[in-house]
Scaffold this active site. Structure first.
Site, PDB file in Angstrom:
ATOM      1  N   GLN A  54      -0.767  -4.979   7.595  1.00 48.31           N
ATOM      2  CA  GLN A  54      -1.393  -5.218   6.300  1.00 48.31           C
ATOM      3  C   GLN A  54      -0.660  -6.344   5.578  1.00 48.31           C
ATOM      4  O   GLN A  54       0.549  -6.330   5.443  1.00 48.31           O
ATOM      5  CB  GLN A  54      -1.342  -3.935   5.467  1.00 48.31           C
ATOM      6  CG  GLN A  54      -1.376  -4.129   3.963  1.00 48.31           C
ATOM      7  CD  GLN A  54      -2.752  -4.456   3.431  1.00 48.31           C
ATOM      8  OE1 GLN A  54      -3.750  -4.241   4.107  1.00 48.31           O
ATOM      9  NE2 GLN A  54      -2.813  -4.960   2.220  1.00 48.31           N
ATOM     10  N   LEU A  55      -1.422  -7.342   5.103  1.00 47.57           N
ATOM     11  CA  LEU A  55      -0.807  -8.435   4.355  1.00 47.57           C
ATOM     12  C   LEU A  55      -1.591  -8.734   3.087  1.00 47.57           C
ATOM     13  O   LEU A  55      -2.814  -8.865   3.122  1.00 47.57           O
ATOM     14  CB  LEU A  55      -0.745  -9.710   5.202  1.00 47.57           C
ATOM     15  CG  LEU A  55       0.347  -9.825   6.271  1.00 47.57           C
ATOM     16  CD1 LEU A  55       0.281 -11.191   6.920  1.00 47.57           C
ATOM     17  CD2 LEU A  55       1.731  -9.595   5.684  1.00 47.57           C
ATOM     18  N   ARG A  56      -0.875  -8.861   1.961  1.00 48.23           N
ATOM     19  CA  ARG A  56      -1.467  -9.397   0.746  1.00 48.23           C
ATOM     20  C   ARG A  56      -0.611 -10.539   0.209  1.00 48.23           C
ATOM     21  O   ARG A  56      -0.896 -11.111  -0.821  1.00 48.23           O
ATOM     22  CB  ARG A  56      -1.629  -8.301  -0.311  1.00 48.23           C
ATOM     23  CG  ARG A  56      -0.374  -7.890  -1.045  1.00 48.23           C
ATOM     24  CD  ARG A  56      -0.706  -6.949  -2.198  1.00 48.23           C
ATOM     25  NE  ARG A  56       0.375  -6.779  -3.138  1.00 48.23           N
ATOM     26  CZ  ARG A  56       1.151  -5.704  -3.227  1.00 48.23           C
ATOM     27  NH1 ARG A  56       0.966  -4.700  -2.395  1.00 48.23           N
ATOM     28  NH2 ARG A  56       2.096  -5.637  -4.129  1.00 48.23           N
ATOM     29  N   ASN A  57       0.487 -10.841   0.922  1.00 47.68           N
ATOM     30  CA  ASN A  57       1.379 -11.941   0.571  1.00 47.68           C
ATOM     31  C   ASN A  57       1.448 -12.925   1.736  1.00 47.68           C
ATOM     32  O   ASN A  57       1.121 -12.570   2.879  1.00 47.68           O
ATOM     33  CB  ASN A  57       2.790 -11.424   0.276  1.00 47.68           C
ATOM     34  CG  ASN A  57       2.876 -10.673  -1.031  1.00 47.68           C
ATOM     35  OD1 ASN A  57       2.459 -11.183  -2.058  1.00 47.68           O
ATOM     36  ND2 ASN A  57       3.418  -9.465  -0.995  1.00 47.68           N
ATOM     37  N   GLY A 114       5.630  -0.416   6.270  1.00 45.08           N
ATOM     38  CA  GLY A 114       6.989  -0.821   5.950  1.00 45.08           C
ATOM     39  C   GLY A 114       7.394  -0.364   4.570  1.00 45.08           C
ATOM     40  O   GLY A 114       6.865   0.604   4.026  1.00 45.08           O
ATOM     41  N   ARG A 115       8.313  -1.093   3.989  1.00 43.95           N
ATOM     42  CA  ARG A 115       8.831  -0.751   2.665  1.00 43.95           C
ATOM     43  C   ARG A 115       7.792  -1.048   1.584  1.00 43.95           C
ATOM     44  O   ARG A 115       7.153  -2.088   1.576  1.00 43.95           O
ATOM     45  CB  ARG A 115      10.100  -1.568   2.400  1.00 43.95           C
ATOM     46  CG  ARG A 115      10.774  -1.289   1.072  1.00 43.95           C
ATOM     47  CD  ARG A 115      11.906  -2.270   0.827  1.00 43.95           C
ATOM     48  NE  ARG A 115      11.407  -3.632   0.730  1.00 43.95           N
ATOM     49  CZ  ARG A 115      10.929  -4.187  -0.390  1.00 43.95           C
ATOM     50  NH1 ARG A 115      10.879  -3.464  -1.501  1.00 43.95           N
ATOM     51  NH2 ARG A 115      10.515  -5.426  -0.401  1.00 43.95           N
ATOM     52  N   ASP A 116       7.587  -0.089   0.676  1.00 47.53           N
ATOM     53  CA  ASP A 116       6.735  -0.250  -0.501  1.00 47.53           C
ATOM     54  C   ASP A 116       5.324  -0.712  -0.140  1.00 47.53           C
ATOM     55  O   ASP A 116       4.759  -1.607  -0.770  1.00 47.53           O
ATOM     56  CB  ASP A 116       7.378  -1.243  -1.480  1.00 47.53           C
ATOM     57  CG  ASP A 116       6.789  -1.131  -2.884  1.00 47.53           C
ATOM     58  OD1 ASP A 116       6.330  -0.027  -3.246  1.00 47.53           O
ATOM     59  OD2 ASP A 116       6.773  -2.139  -3.610  1.00 47.53           O
ATOM     60  N   HIS A 117       4.757  -0.089   0.860  1.00 50.31           N
ATOM     61  CA  HIS A 117       3.409  -0.438   1.309  1.00 50.31           C
ATOM     62  C   HIS A 117       2.406  -0.215   0.176  1.00 50.31           C
ATOM     63  O   HIS A 117       2.293   0.883  -0.369  1.00 50.31           O
ATOM     64  CB  HIS A 117       3.040   0.415   2.523  1.00 50.31           C
ATOM     65  CG  HIS A 117       1.750   0.036   3.176  1.00 50.31           C
ATOM     66  ND1 HIS A 117       1.695  -0.624   4.385  1.00 50.31           N
ATOM     67  CD2 HIS A 117       0.465   0.201   2.789  1.00 50.31           C
ATOM     68  CE1 HIS A 117       0.428  -0.821   4.718  1.00 50.31           C
ATOM     69  NE2 HIS A 117      -0.332  -0.332   3.753  1.00 50.31           N
ATOM     70  N   ALA A 118       1.679  -1.261  -0.193  1.00 50.51           N
ATOM     71  CA  ALA A 118       0.622  -1.214  -1.223  1.00 50.51           C
ATOM     72  C   ALA A 118       1.138  -0.798  -2.592  1.00 50.51           C
ATOM     73  O   ALA A 118       0.369  -0.344  -3.437  1.00 50.51           O
ATOM     74  CB  ALA A 118      -0.517  -0.283  -0.789  1.00 50.51           C
TER      75      ALA A 118
END
Length: 421
Positions: free
Chosen positions: A200-203, A294-298
């Site tokens: 998942q990517l938003r960055n 991973g860390r702090d997903h969403a």
């Protein structure tokens, strides 16, 4: 027969998008129906249903599904099927009062000013915003962007099966990056993949993202770099810029036969653990067997613990999903190790010190995050070379330099106008 995981619910994909003559006829009929305006979130949810990503949903949720989804992640209308976040359509008092159950309505996208679908209204009900926010977001704080959306929506939900008439601008703007679940599944099957890990990517893709993807490729047949091309919160980097940055990284630093890129149109809710579960649901529909968590997903801000999105997968029924989480620890560049590492592998605990010129001054761990990357770029500060590939940094610098130019032009224009007055 496909060797990929089955769509959610165990059946076939159920896209709600009409095509050909059926679509043309429905468009004509829609012009005669009362319009229900949709927010950007509601429009993106409709498109996710249109392409089959929200299989087996047939439309916006009625009261019982909404309530059970909030409180127990289940849908009574689907024999208790697991579903972690409500998919709903709201309306104001006046509009809702004029629409009786059994009536058909046109679904109107207020941003593109176009009809995106039609719906037969089967239920309408008053929402309890506090119930939804406490359960889905774990907070009622209006500063939370997801909570703010719920607080701003109309007080009445309209529910019923939908017939989608389009996918907005996504196919034209993003080309082959934008994919429907059936298209992604076809690519995976053509490559002979059975196990697929979704990233998942938003960055923009920094070194930690790349490291996670490489780990996934070691344990699965391939990795699906699945980036959000829907609407984000203010300050996030636009999808077209992220697409370019990810292209640059993947094309040079990955084996092309082990990676597929894709984009999906859902709007972020920033619901942390609950959104991680929703990501798992629709990634299963895309054919993925695993979701990298991973860390702090969403997540957003400090509303969730760094690994709450991993823990929640142990709190749901074992048969809720066929997809499995691939939980990975916090990753970073370690100057002592001279490589990427994680909390599980690296023995060096000191934090790396970087001066204002981006030079390394001591310590071990350089913690990487999209938030920090955006902060450095937006403030015009140097980005340490360990943060991401130089091709990615160059694309992001071009974007932020463009923002500064726009601000300067705007300020100059305002000053000139003031002088004329």
């Amino acid at each position: 027969m496909s060797t990929l995981v089955r769509p959610h619910g165990g059946g076939a994909l159920q896209p709600r998008l009409l095509d050909g003559r059926e679509r043309e006829e429905e468009l004509k009929r829609a012009a005669t129906l009362p319009k229900v305006p949709m927010t950007s979130r509601e429009t993106s949810d409709l498109i996710m249903m249109a392409i089959g990503a929200f299989t087996p949903l047939e439309g916006f949720m009625g009261h019982d599904d909404w309530l059970h989804c909030c409180e127990s992640c289940s849908m009574p209308s689907k024999a208790g099927l697991f579903w972690p976040i409500p998919i709903t359509l709201s309306a104001d008092e006046d509009l809702a009062g004029s629409i009786a159950p059994g009536k058909d309505v046109a679904l109107w996208d207020t941003e593109t000013e176009s009809v995106m679908g039609t719906m037969t209204v089967t239920d309408k009900y008053r929402i309890d915003r506090e119930v939804e926010c406490k359960n889905v977001f774990r907070t009622t704080d209006p500063a939370h962007p997801g909570v703010r959306k719920v607080l701003d929506q109309g007080p009445i939900n309209l529910a019923g099966p939908v017939r989608a008439l389009g996918e907005s601008y996504y196919p034209e703007l993003f080309g082959s990056i934008y994919q429907r679940p059936a298209e992604a599944r076809r690519i995976f099957e053509e490559r002979g993949w059975t196990t697929v890990a979704a990233l998942q990517l938003r960055n923009p893709m920094h070194a930690s993202h790349a490291y996670l993807a490489w780990i996934a490729v070691e344990v699965c047949d391939g990795v699906y770099i699945h980036q959000l091309v829907g609407k984000l919160k203010e300050g996030d980097i636009p999808a077209d810029v992220r697409v370019r940055a990810i292209d640059a990284l993947v094309n040079k630093y990955f084996r092309k036969e082990r990676v597929v890129q894709g984009g999906y149109p859902m709007e972020m809710r920033y619901a942390g653990p609950r959104e991680a579960l929703l990501h798992a649901v629709f990634r299963q529909n895309y054919g993925c067997s695993h979701l990298i968590v991973g860390r702090d997903h969403a997540g957003v801000g400090d509303y969730y613990g760094p690994f709450d999105a991993q823990k929640i997968f142990h709190e749901i029924p074992r048969d809720a999903l066929e997809l499995e989480p691939l939980p990975l620890d916090w990753t970073f560049w370690c100057y002592e190790c001279g490589s990427m590492a994680s909390m599980k592998t690296c023995p060096h605990s000191s934090k790396a010190v970087i001066d204002d010129e981006g030079n390394y001054k001591g310590g071990a761990r350089l913690l990487l995050s999209g938030t920090l990357l955006r902060k450095l770029m937006s403030e015009g500060k140097p980005v340490p070379k360990e943060f991401s590939a130089p091709e990615v940094i160059a694309i992001l610098k071009e974007y932020y330099d463009g923002l500064e130019s726009k601000v300067e032009i705007k300020l100059h224009g305002a000053a000139t106008g003031e002088a004329k007055r």
